[in-house]
Design a protein around this motif. Structure first.
Motif, PDB file in Angstrom:
ATOM      1  N   ASP A 175       0.846  -1.188   0.000  1.00  0.00           N
ATOM      2  CA  ASP A 175       0.000   0.000   0.000  1.00  0.00           C
ATOM      3  C   ASP A 175       0.887   1.247   0.000  1.00  0.00           C
ATOM      4  O   ASP A 175       1.035   1.921   1.030  1.00  0.00           O
ATOM      5  CB  ASP A 175      -0.922  -0.006   1.214  1.00  0.00           C
ATOM      6  CG  ASP A 175      -2.050   1.018   1.099  1.00  0.00           C
ATOM      7  OD1 ASP A 175      -1.947   1.921   0.236  1.00  0.00           O
ATOM      8  OD2 ASP A 175      -3.019   0.912   1.867  1.00  0.00           O
ATOM      9  N   PRO A 176       1.479   1.569  -1.148  1.00  0.00           N
ATOM     10  CA  PRO A 176       2.375   2.748  -1.183  1.00  0.00           C
ATOM     11  C   PRO A 176       1.663   4.045  -0.840  1.00  0.00           C
ATOM     12  O   PRO A 176       2.282   4.957  -0.278  1.00  0.00           O
ATOM     13  CB  PRO A 176       2.902   2.745  -2.624  1.00  0.00           C
ATOM     14  CG  PRO A 176       1.951   1.900  -3.398  1.00  0.00           C
ATOM     15  CD  PRO A 176       1.436   0.880  -2.446  1.00  0.00           C
ATOM     16  N   ALA A 177       0.374   4.169  -1.165  1.00  0.00           N
ATOM     17  CA  ALA A 177      -0.350   5.394  -0.830  1.00  0.00           C
ATOM     18  C   ALA A 177      -0.409   5.591   0.681  1.00  0.00           C
ATOM     19  O   ALA A 177      -0.210   6.704   1.192  1.00  0.00           O
ATOM     20  CB  ALA A 177      -1.755   5.362  -1.421  1.00  0.00           C
ATOM     21  N   ALA A 178      -0.684   4.519   1.424  1.00  0.00           N
ATOM     22  CA  ALA A 178      -0.727   4.612   2.885  1.00  0.00           C
ATOM     23  C   ALA A 178       0.646   4.942   3.447  1.00  0.00           C
ATOM     24  O   ALA A 178       0.777   5.722   4.401  1.00  0.00           O
ATOM     25  CB  ALA A 178      -1.249   3.312   3.481  1.00  0.00           C
ATOM     26  N   HIS A 179       1.684   4.359   2.871  1.00  0.00           N
ATOM     27  CA  HIS A 179       3.055   4.649   3.306  1.00  0.00           C
ATOM     28  C   HIS A 179       3.374   6.129   3.103  1.00  0.00           C
ATOM     29  O   HIS A 179       3.890   6.809   3.992  1.00  0.00           O
ATOM     30  CB  HIS A 179       4.032   3.771   2.519  1.00  0.00           C
ATOM     31  CG  HIS A 179       5.456   3.932   2.925  1.00  0.00           C
ATOM     32  ND1 HIS A 179       6.505   3.636   2.096  1.00  0.00           N
ATOM     33  CD2 HIS A 179       6.020   4.397   4.082  1.00  0.00           C
ATOM     34  CE1 HIS A 179       7.638   3.893   2.709  1.00  0.00           C
ATOM     35  NE2 HIS A 179       7.379   4.341   3.917  1.00  0.00           N
ATOM     36  N   LEU A 180       3.047   6.653   1.913  1.00  0.00           N
ATOM     37  CA  LEU A 180       3.299   8.066   1.628  1.00  0.00           C
ATOM     38  C   LEU A 180       2.477   8.977   2.540  1.00  0.00           C
ATOM     39  O   LEU A 180       2.969  10.016   2.992  1.00  0.00           O
ATOM     40  CB  LEU A 180       2.987   8.347   0.157  1.00  0.00           C
ATOM     41  CG  LEU A 180       4.030   7.852  -0.837  1.00  0.00           C
ATOM     42  CD1 LEU A 180       3.440   7.760  -2.240  1.00  0.00           C
ATOM     43  CD2 LEU A 180       5.250   8.774  -0.831  1.00  0.00           C
ATOM     44  N   ALA A 181       1.241   8.599   2.805  1.00  0.00           N
ATOM     45  CA  ALA A 181       0.408   9.404   3.697  1.00  0.00           C
ATOM     46  C   ALA A 181       1.012   9.468   5.101  1.00  0.00           C
ATOM     47  O   ALA A 181       0.982  10.521   5.760  1.00  0.00           O
ATOM     48  CB  ALA A 181      -1.005   8.841   3.747  1.00  0.00           C
ATOM     49  N   ALA A 182       1.585   8.361   5.564  1.00  0.00           N
ATOM     50  CA  ALA A 182       2.229   8.350   6.877  1.00  0.00           C
ATOM     51  C   ALA A 182       3.472   9.228   6.880  1.00  0.00           C
ATOM     52  O   ALA A 182       3.728   9.954   7.861  1.00  0.00           O
ATOM     53  CB  ALA A 182       2.592   6.914   7.261  1.00  0.00           C
ATOM     54  N   LEU A 183       4.241   9.204   5.805  1.00  0.00           N
ATOM     55  CA  LEU A 183       5.418  10.066   5.709  1.00  0.00           C
ATOM     56  C   LEU A 183       5.013  11.535   5.720  1.00  0.00           C
ATOM     57  O   LEU A 183       5.656  12.370   6.365  1.00  0.00           O
ATOM     58  CB  LEU A 183       6.203   9.748   4.429  1.00  0.00           C
ATOM     59  CG  LEU A 183       6.820   8.355   4.317  1.00  0.00           C
ATOM     60  CD1 LEU A 183       7.524   8.193   2.972  1.00  0.00           C
ATOM     61  CD2 LEU A 183       7.791   8.098   5.465  1.00  0.00           C
ATOM     62  N   ALA A 184       3.944  11.861   4.996  1.00  0.00           N
ATOM     63  CA  ALA A 184       3.460  13.239   4.956  1.00  0.00           C
ATOM     64  C   ALA A 184       3.001  13.693   6.335  1.00  0.00           C
ATOM     65  O   ALA A 184       3.267  14.831   6.749  1.00  0.00           O
ATOM     66  CB  ALA A 184       2.323  13.364   3.949  1.00  0.00           C
ATOM     67  N   ALA A 185       2.323  12.821   7.055  1.00  0.00           N
ATOM     68  CA  ALA A 185       1.871  13.171   8.411  1.00  0.00           C
ATOM     69  C   ALA A 185       3.058  13.448   9.319  1.00  0.00           C
ATOM     70  O   ALA A 185       3.031  14.377  10.135  1.00  0.00           O
ATOM     71  CB  ALA A 185       1.006  12.047   8.972  1.00  0.00           C
ATOM     72  N   ASP A 186       4.112  12.656   9.199  1.00  0.00           N
ATOM     73  CA  ASP A 186       5.318  12.866  10.011  1.00  0.00           C
ATOM     74  C   ASP A 186       5.959  14.222   9.726  1.00  0.00           C
ATOM     75  O   ASP A 186       6.618  14.799  10.585  1.00  0.00           O
ATOM     76  CB  ASP A 186       6.330  11.756   9.747  1.00  0.00           C
ATOM     77  CG  ASP A 186       5.902  10.415  10.310  1.00  0.00           C
ATOM     78  OD1 ASP A 186       5.004  10.401  11.180  1.00  0.00           O
ATOM     79  OD2 ASP A 186       6.458   9.385   9.889  1.00  0.00           O
ATOM     80  N   LEU A 187       5.779  14.730   8.487  1.00  0.00           N
ATOM     81  CA  LEU A 187       6.338  16.021   8.099  1.00  0.00           C
ATOM     82  C   LEU A 187       5.367  17.170   8.350  1.00  0.00           C
ATOM     83  O   LEU A 187       5.660  18.312   7.996  1.00  0.00           O
ATOM     84  CB  LEU A 187       6.716  15.998   6.619  1.00  0.00           C
ATOM     85  CG  LEU A 187       7.882  15.078   6.233  1.00  0.00           C
ATOM     86  CD1 LEU A 187       7.959  14.957   4.710  1.00  0.00           C
ATOM     87  CD2 LEU A 187       9.190  15.609   6.795  1.00  0.00           C
ATOM     88  N   ALA A 188       4.207  16.863   8.948  1.00  0.00           N
ATOM     89  CA  ALA A 188       3.169  17.868   9.211  1.00  0.00           C
ATOM     90  C   ALA A 188       2.703  18.527   7.925  1.00  0.00           C
ATOM     91  O   ALA A 188       2.418  19.736   7.898  1.00  0.00           O
ATOM     92  CB  ALA A 188       3.656  18.912  10.207  1.00  0.00           C
ATOM     93  N   LEU A 189       2.583  17.743   6.863  1.00  0.00           N
ATOM     94  CA  LEU A 189       2.032  18.229   5.600  1.00  0.00           C
ATOM     95  C   LEU A 189       0.518  18.052   5.671  1.00  0.00           C
ATOM     96  O   LEU A 189      -0.001  16.948   5.560  1.00  0.00           O
ATOM     97  CB  LEU A 189       2.625  17.457   4.418  1.00  0.00           C
ATOM     98  CG  LEU A 189       4.138  17.617   4.216  1.00  0.00           C
ATOM     99  CD1 LEU A 189       4.630  16.679   3.101  1.00  0.00           C
ATOM    100  CD2 LEU A 189       4.491  19.056   3.892  1.00  0.00           C
ATOM    101  N   ASP A 190      -0.184  19.150   5.885  1.00  0.00           N
ATOM    102  CA  ASP A 190      -1.618  19.100   6.144  1.00  0.00           C
ATOM    103  C   ASP A 190      -2.426  19.162   4.855  1.00  0.00           C
ATOM    104  O   ASP A 190      -2.002  19.749   3.854  1.00  0.00           O
ATOM    105  CB  ASP A 190      -2.028  20.265   7.049  1.00  0.00           C
ATOM    106  CG  ASP A 190      -1.359  20.187   8.409  1.00  0.00           C
ATOM    107  OD1 ASP A 190      -1.170  19.061   8.905  1.00  0.00           O
ATOM    108  OD2 ASP A 190      -1.037  21.258   8.966  1.00  0.00           O
TER     109      ASP A 190
END
Length: 220
Positions: free
Chosen positions: A59-74
């Motif tokens: 699930d690359p989309a879920a992985h990318l979403a988690a990375l974005a959350a860690d970077l506070a990309l809202d």
């Protein structure tokens, strides 16, 4: 407006893995073929994440979403993946159009060539991010993706590689939500022409030097 990209890293499996991200100062109309935030819509950021050549997420989309959350990309954004060290991004500007490309050409393929029954190959990815400083119609956004792809393929041909791209290339085009709407994005249109030149220059520059996958650089 789209910011200049920020290079950072994330700790994963005991390694520091590079990440590159852009923030928008205001929501932008976007078309993307990325695994996260693909399609046409309003987006607030773009993330280009290096992954090992062995990457095989279900699930690359879920992985990318988690990375974005860690970077506070809202809010909604676009997520891309590549085996290239994203710090090797190439930037080009032409008549206000800004382009960034991470260029991995380890697996050039001809788009319409037969696919082997057992497909085992190195991952090679060209990720292209484009900012056009004028509002594009939906049709022009789609046309801009085609124009970027044509310009990329022209560069690959001039590099003497036997392919039109790689199996995992992605294109993202962003533009303002307000202002007069440009109806066309083809290579002879007002915004498509500089877009084509900038993409061609970025891919040609990125592909003209040896690119070693990040995981091979660090022995991952």
């Amino acid at each position: 407006m789209l910011s200049e990209p920020t290079l950072t890293s994330r700790a994963e499996d005991g390694r520091d893995i590079p990440l590159l991200f852009w923030r928008a100062t205001a929501p932008l109309r976007t078309v993307s073929s990325g695994p996260l935030g693909g399609g046409i819509g309003i987006r607030r950021w773009v993330l280009n994440a290096t992954v090992p050549m062995s990457y095989d997420s279900g699930d690359p989309a879920a992985h990318l979403a988690a990375l974005a959350a860690d970077l506070a990309l809202d809010g909604p954004g676009v997520g891309l993946l590549t085996g290239v060290h994203v710090g090797e991004v190439v930037a080009r500007t032409d008549t206000g159009v800004r382009v960034w490309a991470t260029v991995g050409l380890g697996t050039p393929v001809l788009a319409a060539a037969p696919t082997p029954a057992a497909l085992v190959q190195r991952v090679g990815t060209v990720n292209i991010v484009v900012y056009v400083p004028a509002r594009l119609a939906d049709s022009a956004l789609v046309n801009a993706v085609a124009t970027a792809t044509e310009a990329k393929t022209q560069a690959i041909s001039e590099l003497g590689l036997p392919g039109t791209g790689t199996p995992t290339d992605a294109v993202t085009v962003l533009c303002p939500v307000d202002g007069p709407e440009a109806a066309y994005g083809g290579p002879r249109s007002s915004w498509g022409a500089p877009l084509a030149r900038a993409v061609h220059a970025a891919v040609l520059a990125g592909g003209s030097q040896p690119v070693v996958p990040w995981s091979e650089q660090v022995g991952a």
